[in-house]
Design a protein around this motif. Structure first.
Motif, PDB file in Angstrom:
ATOM      1  N   VAL A  93       0.879  -1.173   0.000  1.00 36.84           N
ATOM      2  CA  VAL A  93       0.000   0.000   0.000  1.00 36.84           C
ATOM      3  C   VAL A  93       0.911   1.216   0.000  1.00 36.84           C
ATOM      4  CG1 VAL A  93      -1.706   1.329   1.274  1.00 36.84           C
ATOM      5  CG2 VAL A  93      -1.892  -1.165   1.182  1.00 36.84           C
ATOM      6  N   ASN A 125       0.779   5.194  -0.282  1.00 37.41           N
ATOM      7  CA  ASN A 125      -0.135   6.340  -0.183  1.00 37.41           C
ATOM      8  C   ASN A 125      -1.559   5.835  -0.340  1.00 37.41           C
ATOM      9  OD1 ASN A 125       1.976   8.222   0.226  1.00 37.41           O
ATOM     10  ND2 ASN A 125       2.393   8.249  -1.979  1.00 37.41           N
ATOM     11  N   GLY A 126      -2.311   6.346  -1.304  1.00 33.30           N
ATOM     12  CA  GLY A 126      -3.697   5.905  -1.498  1.00 33.30           C
ATOM     13  C   GLY A 126      -3.839   4.860  -2.572  1.00 33.30           C
ATOM     14  N   ASN A 127      -2.825   3.979  -2.721  1.00 31.89           N
ATOM     15  CA  ASN A 127      -2.812   2.985  -3.788  1.00 31.89           C
ATOM     16  C   ASN A 127      -2.522   1.594  -3.236  1.00 31.89           C
ATOM     17  OD1 ASN A 127      -2.553   4.891  -6.393  1.00 31.89           O
ATOM     18  ND2 ASN A 127      -1.224   5.690  -4.782  1.00 31.89           N
ATOM     19  N   LEU A 128      -3.343   0.636  -3.636  1.00 35.17           N
ATOM     20  CA  LEU A 128      -3.023  -0.768  -3.403  1.00 35.17           C
ATOM     21  C   LEU A 128      -2.376  -1.296  -4.677  1.00 35.17           C
ATOM     22  CD1 LEU A 128      -3.449  -3.456  -1.651  1.00 35.17           C
ATOM     23  CD2 LEU A 128      -5.334  -3.880  -3.233  1.00 35.17           C
ATOM     24  N   PRO A 176      -7.455   2.129   0.245  1.00 33.54           N
ATOM     25  CA  PRO A 176      -6.943   3.038  -0.788  1.00 33.54           C
ATOM     26  C   PRO A 176      -7.951   3.255  -1.908  1.00 33.54           C
ATOM     27  CG  PRO A 176      -5.272   1.427  -0.175  1.00 33.54           C
ATOM     28  CD  PRO A 176      -6.547   0.979   0.469  1.00 33.54           C
ATOM     29  N   ASN A 236      -7.220   3.893  -4.989  1.00 29.61           N
ATOM     30  CA  ASN A 236      -6.726   3.363  -6.256  1.00 29.61           C
ATOM     31  C   ASN A 236      -6.274   1.918  -6.121  1.00 29.61           C
ATOM     32  OD1 ASN A 236      -7.048   5.941  -7.407  1.00 29.61           O
ATOM     33  ND2 ASN A 236      -4.955   6.537  -6.851  1.00 29.61           N
ATOM     34  N   SER A 284     -11.323   1.801  -6.355  1.00 27.96           N
ATOM     35  CA  SER A 284     -11.920   0.881  -5.381  1.00 27.96           C
ATOM     36  C   SER A 284     -13.359   1.229  -5.061  1.00 27.96           C
ATOM     37  CB  SER A 284     -11.078   0.855  -4.100  1.00 27.96           C
ATOM     38  OG  SER A 284     -11.031   2.126  -3.483  1.00 27.96           O
ATOM     39  N   THR A 316      -3.147  10.500  -2.235  1.00 30.60           N
ATOM     40  CA  THR A 316      -3.374  10.013  -0.857  1.00 30.60           C
ATOM     41  C   THR A 316      -4.861   9.995  -0.518  1.00 30.60           C
ATOM     42  OG1 THR A 316      -3.054  12.262  -0.016  1.00 30.60           O
ATOM     43  CG2 THR A 316      -1.131  10.812  -0.036  1.00 30.60           C
ATOM     44  N   GLU A 317      -5.665   9.605  -1.470  1.00 29.41           N
ATOM     45  CA  GLU A 317      -7.112   9.545  -1.235  1.00 29.41           C
ATOM     46  C   GLU A 317      -7.525   8.114  -0.907  1.00 29.41           C
ATOM     47  OE1 GLU A 317      -9.006  11.127  -4.650  1.00 29.41           O
ATOM     48  OE2 GLU A 317      -8.254  13.165  -4.345  1.00 29.41           O
ATOM     49  N   PHE A 318      -8.638   8.026  -0.165  1.00 30.24           N
ATOM     50  CA  PHE A 318      -9.125   6.721   0.271  1.00 30.24           C
ATOM     51  C   PHE A 318     -10.619   6.617   0.025  1.00 30.24           C
ATOM     52  CE2 PHE A 318      -5.279   7.666   2.544  1.00 30.24           C
ATOM     53  CZ  PHE A 318      -4.587   6.463   2.531  1.00 30.24           C
ATOM     54  N   TYR A 358     -12.161   8.053   6.028  1.00 26.35           N
ATOM     55  CA  TYR A 358     -12.111   6.610   5.830  1.00 26.35           C
ATOM     56  C   TYR A 358     -13.449   5.899   5.997  1.00 26.35           C
ATOM     57  CZ  TYR A 358      -7.241   7.864   6.879  1.00 26.35           C
ATOM     58  OH  TYR A 358      -6.007   8.461   6.902  1.00 26.35           O
TER      59      TYR A 358
END
Length: 762
Positions: A39, A41-44, A76, A78, A94, A144-146, A198
């Motif tokens: 993971v 930042n905001g990415n898996l 995440p 993305n 996601s 960095t978005e979720f 979140y």
């Protein structure tokens, strides 16, 4: 095109290339966790050597995100699937798969993924050929978005853990508070602030949906103070059989009440008939459990304590007037009217909270006094006037003692109670007539421990029992069915090991010098030192076989070349050390017998000391004692090590079979061991091990080695670039592993039966 041989190789190369461009402060350890490929930042990210089915890989990612949600970790926004040898990456959002992410999956995430129907990818990055694609991918990986998720019963425990970690001073109301009842604190799940990015606000009016998880949602301090454990539904239903036996004992014409002073949300009462519920008096000291219990059972039971919520009912997360350990509760007029009525039969039906202040788990919280406020309660004070010793250190014991002391008055009164058997077996808290009982696996009570919990039906009739049997039942979570394991013996322990077997001969003041050792077998210099060192030509070590139970087997069992820093043991001497070897062997029982039916049911005992000592004196046990010595020499908890102490003395391990530098005390005695095939296998494997040890660079020919010193100083390892463990001396590691297998087999075959015969184990 790239040409990676392994996925791990390509993954590491990808991170080496991109991480410095995204955040040079990040390391692989920061990114790789939770059994996924990372993971960032905001990415898996999910890596494949070649992506042959995007939808199948996408479904694997969905399962990873589901696991993050359940653990209380941000999801995440993305999903980035990377084709390593194709040097291409695919972006998915996601949020488009939230319904699937909020499901629970069983089994490996990489299994059974074919057939998943996904949407088209949002973007594709041909980062191997297109510089513009590289810049777009870097920009995406910096995001960095979720994706916000919905709180439900599958994930609330994980998010509660994360919340209390993020806000250490928070209480339960800060997490699940609602606007029902008199106390209206709106908690994090309903008005997110810490987790605003979140989670979505939880829309449930009350917390009924979480009724079976309420004990898991307490803040850490409250968990220790309340000591509450959930009762699994299948076990609760089975214990209803005992409750109905108690009801059958009610004299004709009598009324009866079923009192549960620690009911939680009423898990134990679920499944009772309306008629049975109409006799119940329930209470719980935790406020949010009280509110759920009122909602679920308030109209069905005879009384809930307190009957209605008043303006001052909420008391720092607790329920005023519902503390079963208080004098106010003992004199509660609602309950007392039945206790004082000779025509009313009292039945207690409880799973008392469990919290033992002397346990290692409790001490590790580093908040023992704050999390043990119950020890200053009225009932514990009264109990201490009658009872002495460790029996008063257990919160559950306070409930059991007070049950018989204040509520049960007539022979036909009954107590159906859940608790580890120690209160009857070793602490002798109850001396009443046993009618029937079951043994359940503690693992299913929201703990991580395989151990036996007894639920027993006691009649309020005095009785002196030596033993009884209970029916054992495990639980299969896949089928939600109980699995019978047969009848389990419960035998009382009368005498402690330390009282009957410890060598209490005085040591002259002139010999009170030397060193003290820590648990790792080396000299201990810092911390609290509650023991006095001792040294003379007759002393060969120090043994600890502390406590009757096996709650902390490695803490309560030691064999060291010097005195243990905190005591609780005795110095071993050459003139009688051999007859003390069964004590060490006894202390290792749970290490080789980890079934839930054994822990907390089988205990250490000194009850057979007279027979044992007589047979030792007659020579009957000579060969068995040497078998115990052989076991001790090759058992890993024997932490005797050879080294030079700060006093300048050379401390040698005399309880091992390394004769490189001359005979040891043990090797001389083992010359008289009659070796059968089992003994010869161990001796041969020891030779194989020592041959390998002497080839290792770490080997010091001046030292005398036992298995633990070999493990600690020669069987060393490191992690390679792919995170795999690499052993520096493979031959040593392999020989040790084989020896461990032989030791377990030898112990259970050659040692354990005699330990039970002489009641070292009971």
């Amino acid at each position: 095109m790239a040409n990676f041989d392994t996925e791990r190789e390509g993954q590491i190369e990808f991170y080496k290339t991109f991480l410095p461009l995204i955040d040079p402060n990040l390391t692989l350890d920061d990114i790789l966790a939770d059994d996924n490929d990372g993971v960032l930042n905001g990415n898996l990210l999910e890596f494949k050597l070649r992506v042959n089915d995007l939808n199948a890989v996408l479904f694997q990612c969905v399962k990873y995100l589901s696991a993050l949600r359940i653990k209380g970790k941000p999801v995440p926004a993305n999903i980035v699937i990377v084709d390593l040898n194709g040097e291409q990456a695919y972006l998915y959002k996601s949020a488009d798969y939230l319904d699937d992410i909020e499901k629970v999956y069983v089994g490996g995430a990489s299994k059974s993924n074919a057939g998943f129907v996904g949407r088209a990818y949002d973007e594709k990055y041909a980062y191997g050929q297109d510089q513009l694609a590289v810049t777009r991918l870097i920009k995406r990986l910096k995001e960095t978005e979720f994706t916000r998720i919905h709180i439900d019963e599958n994930c609330i425990v994980g998010w509660a853990t994360a919340f209390y970690k993020a806000v250490p001073t928070a209480r339960k109301e800060d997490f699940i508070g609602d606007d029902t009842g008199k106390h209206k604190t709106i908690g994090e799940i309903r008005n997110p602030s810490v987790f605003a990015e979140y989670i979505y606000p939880y829309k449930g009016t009350s917390n009924v949906k979480f009724q079976y998880l309420m004990d898991k949602l307490n803040d850490t301090l409250q968990k220790k103070n309340l000591g509450a454990f959930y009762t699994p539904e299948a076990y609760a239903e089975k214990s209803h059989e005992l409750l109905r036996m108690a009801i059958e004992r009610v004299p004709a014409g009598n009324d009866y009440v079923i009192i549960d002073r620690c009911a939680g949300t009423g898990n134990l009462e679920k499944g009772l008939t309306d008629e049975e519920l109409s006799h119940c008096i329930l209470s719980t000291v935790e406020y949010y459990e009280y509110k759920v219990m009122q909602e679920i059972l308030g109209s069905k039971v005879r009384h809930i304590i307190p009957p209605i919520e008043a303006d001052d009912t909420f008391n720092a997360g607790l329920v005023r007037g519902a503390d079963a350990l208080s004098e106010e509760y003992v004199n509660n007029p609602v309950i007392k009217q039945y206790v004082d009525d000779p025509n009313c039969t009292i039945i207690l039906f409880e799973n008392p909270p469990y919290a033992e202040t002397t346990s290692a788990e409790h001490q590790r919280t580093k908040a023992s006094k704050k999390s043990s406020t119950w020890k200053s309660s009225y009932l514990v004070g009264e109990m201490k006037k009658q009872l002495k010793g460790t029996v008063t250190n257990d919160l559950g014991n306070a409930f059991i003692w007070s049950g018989f002391e204040y509520y049960l008055r007539q022979p036909t009164d009954s107590y159906v109670v859940y608790s580890p058997v120690k209160y009857w077996k070793a602490q002798h808290l109850v001396n009443k007539k046993f009618i029937a009982g079951f043994g359940f696996n503690r693992r299913w009570f929201h703990t991580n421990i395989d151990a036996c919990v007894m639920v027993a039906l006691w009649a309020n009739e005095d009785a002196q029992l030596d033993n009884f049997q209970i029916e054992g039942y495990d639980w299969d979570p896949r089928t939600d069915k109980l699995v019978g394991v047969g009848m389990l013996d419960v035998k009382r322990v009368y005498t402690s090991v330390s009282k009957t077997y410890y060598d209490k001969r005085a040591i002259p003041d002139a010999d009170r010098n030397g060193i003290l050792c820590g648990l790792n077998g080396l000299e201990k210099f810092d911390g609290v030192r509650r023991n006095k060192p001792a040294y003379n030509a007759d002393i060969i070590g120090y043994m600890v076989t502390h406590s009757s139970g096996f709650d902390n087997p490695d803490l309560d069992s030691s064999l060291l070349v010097g005195g243990r820093y905190d005591g609780n043991g005795f110095y071993l001497r050459k003139d009688n050390y051999l007859e003390k070897m069964p004590l060490f062997a006894m202390s290792r029982y749970i290490t080789y017998n980890r079934e839930w039916t054994q822990r907390a049911r089988i205990m250490k005992s000194g009850d057979g000391a007279d027979r044992f000592n007589a047979d030792v004196a007659s020579g009957k046990l000579d060969q068995w004692l040497r078998k115990c010595l052989l076991f001790t020499c090759v058992e890993m908890q024997n932490h005797m090590r050879t080294f030079t102490g700060s006093d300048g003395r050379f401390y040698r391990n005399e309880l091992c079979m390394d004769t490189t530098n001359g005979s040891t005390v043990a090797s001389e005695d083992l010359k008289n061991l009659v070796c059968g095939p089992a003994e010869q296998r161990i001796l041969d494997q020891w030779k194989t091990l020592m041959d390998a040890v002497k080839q290792a660079d770490e080997y010091d020919p001046r030292l005398t080695y036992g298995v633990y010193q070999i493990f600690a100083e020669i069987d060393t390892s490191y992690k390679d670039d792919e995170g795999n463990t690499v052993w520096n001396n493979v031959e040593v590691h392999s020989a040790l592993q084989t020896l461990k297998t032989l030791v377990k087999e030898y112990y259970n075959t050659e040692i354990v039966p005699t330990l039970f015969e002489y009641e070292f184990l009971k």
